[in-house]
Design an enzyme around this catalytic site. Structure first.
Site, PDB file in Angstrom:
ATOM      1  N   CYS A 135      43.872   3.186 -20.362  1.00  0.00           N
ATOM      2  CA  CYS A 135      43.221   4.427 -20.805  1.00  0.00           C
ATOM      3  C   CYS A 135      44.028   5.182 -21.869  1.00  0.00           C
ATOM      4  O   CYS A 135      43.482   5.633 -22.879  1.00  0.00           O
ATOM      5  CB  CYS A 135      42.961   5.332 -19.604  1.00  0.00           C
ATOM      6  N   GLN A 162      49.416  12.969 -18.364  1.00  0.00           N
ATOM      7  CA  GLN A 162      48.283  12.244 -17.796  1.00  0.00           C
ATOM      8  C   GLN A 162      47.729  12.921 -16.549  1.00  0.00           C
ATOM      9  O   GLN A 162      48.458  13.394 -15.687  1.00  0.00           O
ATOM     10  CB  GLN A 162      48.700  10.788 -17.513  1.00  0.00           C
ATOM     11  N   PRO A 188      50.753  40.096  -4.610  1.00  0.00           N
ATOM     12  CA  PRO A 188      51.192  41.154  -5.531  1.00  0.00           C
ATOM     13  C   PRO A 188      52.119  42.176  -4.863  1.00  0.00           C
ATOM     14  O   PRO A 188      52.836  42.914  -5.552  1.00  0.00           O
ATOM     15  CB  PRO A 188      49.875  41.817  -5.969  1.00  0.00           C
ATOM     16  N   ARG A 262      52.835  12.148 -15.411  1.00  0.00           N
ATOM     17  CA  ARG A 262      51.666  12.665 -14.684  1.00  0.00           C
ATOM     18  C   ARG A 262      51.825  14.172 -14.581  1.00  0.00           C
ATOM     19  O   ARG A 262      52.904  14.678 -14.248  1.00  0.00           O
ATOM     20  CB  ARG A 262      51.638  12.053 -13.278  1.00  0.00           C
ATOM     21  N   HIS A 269      43.555  12.675 -20.304  1.00  0.00           N
ATOM     22  CA  HIS A 269      44.953  12.451 -20.647  1.00  0.00           C
ATOM     23  C   HIS A 269      45.218  13.075 -22.020  1.00  0.00           C
ATOM     24  O   HIS A 269      44.387  12.991 -22.930  1.00  0.00           O
ATOM     25  CB  HIS A 269      45.265  10.948 -20.746  1.00  0.00           C
TER      26      HIS A 269
HETATM   27  P1  NAP Z   1      37.800   3.371  -7.212  1.00  0.00           P
HETATM   28  O1  NAP Z   1      37.251   4.740  -7.478  1.00  0.00           O
HETATM   29  O2  NAP Z   1      38.822   3.243  -6.124  1.00  0.00           O
HETATM   30  O3  NAP Z   1      36.550   2.368  -6.904  1.00  0.00           O
HETATM   31  C1  NAP Z   1      36.701   0.976  -6.678  1.00  0.00           C
HETATM   32  C2  NAP Z   1      35.811   0.510  -5.515  1.00  0.00           C
HETATM   33  O4  NAP Z   1      36.252   1.058  -4.277  1.00  0.00           O
HETATM   34  C3  NAP Z   1      34.361   0.931  -5.544  1.00  0.00           C
HETATM   35  O5  NAP Z   1      33.636   0.197  -6.478  1.00  0.00           O
HETATM   36  C4  NAP Z   1      33.921   0.628  -4.121  1.00  0.00           C
HETATM   37  O6  NAP Z   1      33.609  -0.776  -4.001  1.00  0.00           O
HETATM   38  C5  NAP Z   1      35.175   0.919  -3.326  1.00  0.00           C
HETATM   39  N1  NAP Z   1      35.051   2.161  -2.517  1.00  0.00           N
HETATM   40  C6  NAP Z   1      35.522   2.290  -1.263  1.00  0.00           C
HETATM   41  N2  NAP Z   1      35.299   3.523  -0.792  1.00  0.00           N
HETATM   42  C7  NAP Z   1      34.651   4.200  -1.761  1.00  0.00           C
HETATM   43  C8  NAP Z   1      34.161   5.534  -1.854  1.00  0.00           C
HETATM   44  N3  NAP Z   1      34.277   6.410  -0.863  1.00  0.00           N
HETATM   45  N4  NAP Z   1      33.559   5.925  -3.009  1.00  0.00           N
HETATM   46  C9  NAP Z   1      33.434   5.062  -4.034  1.00  0.00           C
HETATM   47  N5  NAP Z   1      33.877   3.785  -3.978  1.00  0.00           N
HETATM   48  C10 NAP Z   1      34.502   3.351  -2.858  1.00  0.00           C
HETATM   49  O7  NAP Z   1      38.492   2.771  -8.510  1.00  0.00           O
HETATM   50  P2  NAP Z   1      38.465   3.325 -10.048  1.00  0.00           P
HETATM   51  O8  NAP Z   1      39.385   4.476 -10.224  1.00  0.00           O
HETATM   52  O9  NAP Z   1      37.045   3.449 -10.473  1.00  0.00           O
HETATM   53  O10 NAP Z   1      39.172   2.081 -10.802  1.00  0.00           O
HETATM   54  C11 NAP Z   1      38.530   0.812 -10.935  1.00  0.00           C
HETATM   55  C12 NAP Z   1      39.321  -0.064 -11.909  1.00  0.00           C
HETATM   56  O11 NAP Z   1      39.335   0.555 -13.192  1.00  0.00           O
HETATM   57  C13 NAP Z   1      40.792  -0.259 -11.522  1.00  0.00           C
HETATM   58  O12 NAP Z   1      41.193  -1.559 -11.873  1.00  0.00           O
HETATM   59  C14 NAP Z   1      41.516   0.747 -12.386  1.00  0.00           C
HETATM   60  O13 NAP Z   1      42.845   0.366 -12.635  1.00  0.00           O
HETATM   61  C15 NAP Z   1      40.672   0.680 -13.656  1.00  0.00           C
HETATM   62  N6  NAP Z   1      40.772   1.884 -14.477  1.00  0.00           N
HETATM   63  C16 NAP Z   1      40.724   3.123 -13.896  1.00  0.00           C
HETATM   64  C17 NAP Z   1      40.835   4.248 -14.705  1.00  0.00           C
HETATM   65  C18 NAP Z   1      40.811   5.641 -14.108  1.00  0.00           C
HETATM   66  O14 NAP Z   1      41.047   6.584 -14.867  1.00  0.00           O
HETATM   67  N7  NAP Z   1      40.510   5.833 -12.827  1.00  0.00           N
HETATM   68  C19 NAP Z   1      40.959   4.108 -16.091  1.00  0.00           C
HETATM   69  C20 NAP Z   1      40.959   2.815 -16.659  1.00  0.00           C
HETATM   70  C21 NAP Z   1      40.860   1.715 -15.831  1.00  0.00           C
HETATM   71  P3  NAP Z   1      32.574  -1.412  -2.959  1.00  0.00           P
HETATM   72  O15 NAP Z   1      31.209  -0.875  -3.250  1.00  0.00           O
HETATM   73  O16 NAP Z   1      32.674  -2.868  -3.245  1.00  0.00           O
HETATM   74  O17 NAP Z   1      33.088  -1.013  -1.613  1.00  0.00           O
END
Ligand code: NAP
Length: 365
Positions: A135, A162, A188, A262, A269
């Site tokens: 990112c 970030q 205050p 961070r 970011h």
């Molecule tokens: P995330 O929010 O943790 O989501 C990934 C998966 O977790 C979901 O597709 C879902 O899959 C599962 N999950 C389990 N509980 C959940 C809940 N309560 N709500 C939503 N999903 C849930 O991951 P992310 O931040 O989107 O990141 C995904 C990828 O993109 C990673 O490889 C990360 O490194 C990359 N990335 C992230 C960013 C960023 O800023 N966050 C930026 C660039 C790249 P199921 O439906 O299969 O359970």
């Protein structure tokens, strides 16, 4: 129409991607199939879907039926499923938000406003793996791609600021929990030194909510992102040089380095850049090159009023605009340029390059 398997659609990056695909009417152009690692058989999302229920994201025989797989599921998923799928003989396109495949030799990093020529060449030569870059790297290149394309950049240092959201949803909530604890200490009736002391005491307390960050972020910052790599860098810092040069397919490596930090922004970011140009180029030409980088750059004049209004996460959050400002020559010498930039790391930093890559494949492959 091409069959597109969508995985990771309910995560943070995936949700932003779904919103954008809906807005741009991408679903009208594809046969969409939604997969999940945990909700197989449950109802597919409201988006136009060719299957009423969610398919199993771990089922290779279902995945093999897709022409294109677009995943925002994460690196563990990619590491497990991608090799199995390829060794089964599947020859479709793989578009991925995770970092796992980024440095693989035949992967192409996708950021089409900056490297459309590289992407087109890769598609024409039969490459099949198209991966979203880090990112922070994407946001830097969106901001100063015009300078890189001029061939005049000798090196860049990037000091980053970030947001919590880069670490995921749980971390965003933890930042708010930390803010709440500190906010409750505002009194205050007490002297500012007493308030300050109770804030520092709370931040150092072992009960301060910091399970995810491992330290206080509200009221503080954390100059460490991801795991250590060689020569004292973190992996986030290492990505700066590797991915920038891979995105641009540079013949001679352009050094990029800095400290990734961070801090307590929710989303977006920011980066303070020092750019060493090869020559003493007039600042008006530098500004013109930045403005011409792409249609999303929002050039911010170097004054307080515009900076406070536009050059901040508050302005950039949820938009595709890339504010770029504080542009000036530094007193280090006439070739040294100072730039500050902000961008939504879930849009240009993650979802948008993937969405646009899908469009490129639908339209050209
Ligand atoms: P995330 O929010 O943790 O989501 C990934 C998966 O977790 C979901 O597709 C879902 O899959 C599962 N999950 C389990 N509980 C959940 C809940 N309560 N709500 C939503 N999903 C849930 O991951 P992310 O931040 O989107 O990141 C995904 C990828 O993109 C990673 O490889 C990360 O490194 C990359 N990335 C992230 C960013 C960023 O800023 N966050 C930026 C660039 C790249 P199921 O439906 O299969 O359970």
């Amino acid at each position: 129409m091409k069959k597109i398997g969508i995985i990771g659609w309910r995560g943070m990056v995936g949700s932003v991607l779904m919103d954008r695909m809906e807005y741009e009417k991408d679903f009208d152009l594809i046969d969409a199939y939604f997969f999940s690692t945990s909700q197989k058989g449950e109802k597919a999302p409201k988006h136009k879907s060719s299957s009423e229920v969610l398919l199993d994201a771990n089922d290779i025989t279902e995945l093999e039926k897709m022409d294109i797989i677009l995943t925002c599921q994460g690196g563990d998923y990619t590491n497990e499923i991608y090799p199995k799928l390829r060794s089964s003989g599947w020859d479709g396109y793989w578009i991925d938000a995770a970092s796992s495949l980024r440095m693989k030799e035949d992967s192409t990093l996708v950021l089409d406003p900056v490297n459309l020529d590289v992407i087109k060449k890769a598609v024409a030569s039969g490459k099949k793996d198209f991966i979203g870059p880090n990112c922070t790297v994407s946001l830097m290149l969106m901001a100063i791609g015009g300078l890189f394309n001029s061939g005049q950049v000798e090196w860049v240092t990037s000091m980053t600021y970030q947001a919590a959201s880069g670490a995921g949803a749980k971390n965003m909530l933890e930042l708010l929990d930390q803010m709440k604890v500190l906010g409750d200490l505002s009194d205050p009736a007490k002297s500012i030194l007493e308030v300050d002391k109770s804030v520092a005491t709370a931040m150092r307390d072992s009960n301060f909510p910091s399970k995810n960050f491992g330290a206080a972020l509200a009221g503080a910052l954390i100059p460490w992102i991801d795991v250590p790599v060689e020569a004292g860098q973190t992996k986030e810092e290492w990505k700066g040089v590797c991915e920038t040069n891979k995105i641009l397919e540079t013949e001679n490596m352009i050094p990029v380095d800095g400290t990734c930090v961070r801090m307590g922004a929710m989303r977006c970011h920011s980066q303070g850049l020092t750019i060493k140009m090869k020559n003493d180029i007039p600042i008006s030409d530098i500004e013109a090159l930045i403005k011409e980088s792409n249609p999303w750059v929002k050039f911010v004049e170097n004054n307080k009023e515009e900076t406070l209004k536009y050059l901040s996460p508050t302005y950039a959050t949820g938009t595709l605009e890339i504010p770029v400002g504080r542009v000036r020559k530094m007193n280090l010498g006439p070739e040294y340029i100072n730039v500050f930039t902000v961008g939504d790391q879930l849009l240009w930093g993650a979802a948008e390059p993937l969405r646009r890559m899908l469009r490129i494949l639908i339209e050209t492959a």
